[in-house]
Write a protein that holds these residues in place. Structure first.
Motif: not given
Length: 116
Positions: A74, A30, A51-58, A71
């Motif tokens: 974590n 994560s 994808t970012t560590k939280t999946g908030s941005s791709t 997607s």
């Protein structure tokens, strides 16, 4: 030890779909961004998306934008690549990758073949 294991590849007809998975272990999943790459024989490995560590941005390569979706889960320590409307030019070996403080880490790859 850091490990990335891709799965889900296979052969499909144009217009079909596949979902690739990359199971990660050996690090705090994560805390790190994850990327998908692909490679066709005779060509350099190319970035498909990240994808970012939280999946908030791709982010995605223009060639797959609107067709592929990244997607991550974590809890399961897994990143996915959903591929829709596949084209023959999507054929290649797909890899997941992360960059840790200790260096780059790659999975072994999974083959995707799109043909009629």
């Amino acid at each position: 030890q850091v490990q990335l294991v891709e799965s889900g590849g296979g052969a499909v007809q144009p217009g079909g779909s596949l979902r690739l998975s990359c199971a990660a272990s050996g690090f705090t999943f994560s805390n790190y961004a994850m990327s998908w790459y692909r490679q066709v024989p005779g060509k350099e490995r190319e970035l498909v998306g990240t994808t970012t560590k939280t999946g908030s941005s791709t982010s995605y390569a223009n060639s797959v934008k609107g067709r592929f979706t990244i997607s991550r889960d974590n809890v399961k320590n897994t990143v996915y690549l959903q591929m829709n409307s596949l084209k023959p030019e999507d054929t290649g070996v797909y890899y997941c990758k992360t960059y840790l403080q200790s260096g780059d880490y790659w999975g072994q790859g999974t083959q995707v073949t799109v043909s009629s």
